[in-house]
Every structure is written in C-alpha cells, then in structure tokens.
Design an enzyme around this catalytic site. Sequence first.
Site, short mmCIF file in Angstrom:
data_model
loop_
_atom_site.label_atom_id
_atom_site.label_comp_id
_atom_site.label_asym_id
_atom_site.label_seq_id
_atom_site.Cartn_x
_atom_site.Cartn_y
_atom_site.Cartn_z
N ARG A 34 0.82 -1.21 0.00
CA ARG A 34 0.00 0.00 0.00
C ARG A 34 0.85 1.25 0.00
O ARG A 34 2.04 1.21 0.29
CB ARG A 34 -0.94 0.02 1.21
CG ARG A 34 -0.20 0.13 2.54
CD ARG A 34 -1.16 0.03 3.71
NE ARG A 34 -0.45 0.08 4.97
CZ ARG A 34 -0.25 1.17 5.69
NH1 ARG A 34 -0.68 2.35 5.26
NH2 ARG A 34 0.40 1.12 6.84
N LYS A 52 4.81 -0.72 2.81
CA LYS A 52 4.13 0.56 2.68
C LYS A 52 5.08 1.60 2.12
O LYS A 52 6.18 1.80 2.66
CB LYS A 52 3.61 1.01 4.05
CG LYS A 52 2.82 2.30 3.99
CD LYS A 52 3.21 3.18 5.18
CE LYS A 52 2.60 4.54 5.02
NZ LYS A 52 3.61 5.58 4.94
N HIS A 64 7.93 -13.75 5.33
CA HIS A 64 6.59 -13.66 5.91
C HIS A 64 6.58 -12.92 7.25
O HIS A 64 7.58 -12.85 7.95
CB HIS A 64 5.99 -15.06 6.06
CG HIS A 64 6.86 -16.02 6.78
ND1 HIS A 64 7.99 -16.57 6.23
CD2 HIS A 64 6.79 -16.51 8.04
CE1 HIS A 64 8.56 -17.37 7.10
NE2 HIS A 64 7.85 -17.34 8.21
N ASN A 78 17.84 -9.06 1.95
CA ASN A 78 17.03 -10.17 2.42
C ASN A 78 16.63 -9.92 3.86
O ASN A 78 17.49 -9.78 4.73
CB ASN A 78 17.80 -11.48 2.30
CG ASN A 78 16.91 -12.70 2.52
OD1 ASN A 78 16.08 -12.72 3.43
ND2 ASN A 78 17.10 -13.71 1.70
N ALA A 81 11.96 -13.61 8.45
CA ALA A 81 10.61 -13.59 9.01
C ALA A 81 10.51 -12.76 10.30
O ALA A 81 11.39 -12.79 11.15
CB ALA A 81 10.15 -15.02 9.30
N ASN A 87 8.67 2.94 10.88
CA ASN A 87 8.70 4.20 10.15
C ASN A 87 8.18 5.40 10.94
O ASN A 87 8.05 6.48 10.39
CB ASN A 87 7.90 4.07 8.85
CG ASN A 87 6.43 3.82 9.11
OD1 ASN A 87 6.03 3.38 10.18
ND2 ASN A 87 5.61 4.09 8.11
N TYR A 88 7.91 5.22 12.23
CA TYR A 88 7.30 6.30 13.01
C TYR A 88 7.76 6.20 14.46
O TYR A 88 7.74 5.13 15.04
CB TYR A 88 5.77 6.17 12.93
CG TYR A 88 5.00 7.28 13.61
CD1 TYR A 88 5.04 8.58 13.15
CD2 TYR A 88 4.20 7.00 14.72
CE1 TYR A 88 4.32 9.58 13.78
CE2 TYR A 88 3.47 7.99 15.35
CZ TYR A 88 3.53 9.29 14.88
OH TYR A 88 2.82 10.28 15.49
#
Length: 152
Positions: A34, A52, A64, A78, A81, A87-88
């Site tokens: 997204r 994102k 995953h 790479n 998992a 990011n905040y």
Amino acid sequence: MALHRSATVEAGAVVKGPAIIGPLCFVAAGAYLRGGVFLDEACIVGPNAELKTSFMFKGAKLAHLNFVGDSILGAGVNIEAGAIVANYRNELEDKAIRIAWRGGVLETGVEKFGALLGDETRVGANAVIAPGAILERTARVVRLALVDQYPH
C-alpha cells in the site's frame, strides 16, 4: 497497478496502488502492499508481509510476517521472518526523524521514514530497524537485534 506479465500476485494478496510490480516478482497470499510501492525485477514479498510506500530493488526479499514502511531496500536485500522496519517514532514527543550519521545529525524533515538498506544487506528474524536507519552495503543484522541510529 502496473503488473509485469511474468510477475505473480497470489490470490488473497492486497495491492493498493499506485504500485509497480516488475518482472519475475512474487507477491504471496496475505501480503499487503500500500501507499505506493515499486518492486524491481525478481523481488519477493512473502505471506502476511506488509510493504508501505517503499522501493525494493532487484532481487530484494521480504519474508513472511514483516512490516517495512517508507523505506528503500537495495538490490539483494534479504529480510527474514518477523523483522520490522519501523517508520514512526511513536514513543517520542517530537516525531521528526533524525539520524546520527558519520559524526553529524541528518534532519529528514519528515515524521515517517523507515530505512535505507544498502545492497546485499541481511536482516535476521524478529530484528527491529528503528525509524531513520541507514545500513551500508552488505550490512548484517543478527536475529532479535535492534538497530537504532537516533541521536541521543
């Protein structure tokens, strides 16, 4: 969404444009892309991974159960998992992303910024990369590690 004819997006993946998914890419069921994403050639986004507003360059892999936000992943990166590229800075009153870098402080001017991961960087399972990290080429982050370059 622009999807190369040789790319695979499995049923159950969610791709909210804008998105460019290049040749030979694979986006697994349950993946969530997204906010504007770019996947170069032969990238992999694994099951239940969220990407994102990020770029992934040739051969980058996101396993995953990951979250990567507002970041650039170099060629061959790479991420194992469960790793997070945050990011905040929710924990701070001043949300501006600042980076301690080579003896100085970089002011990004934004409140949301993940990381710049150089080509061939490896991030181990369940590691956390704090907002504003810069990892040079071939960097290695061990499992369960925290990388935080916020200036204190």
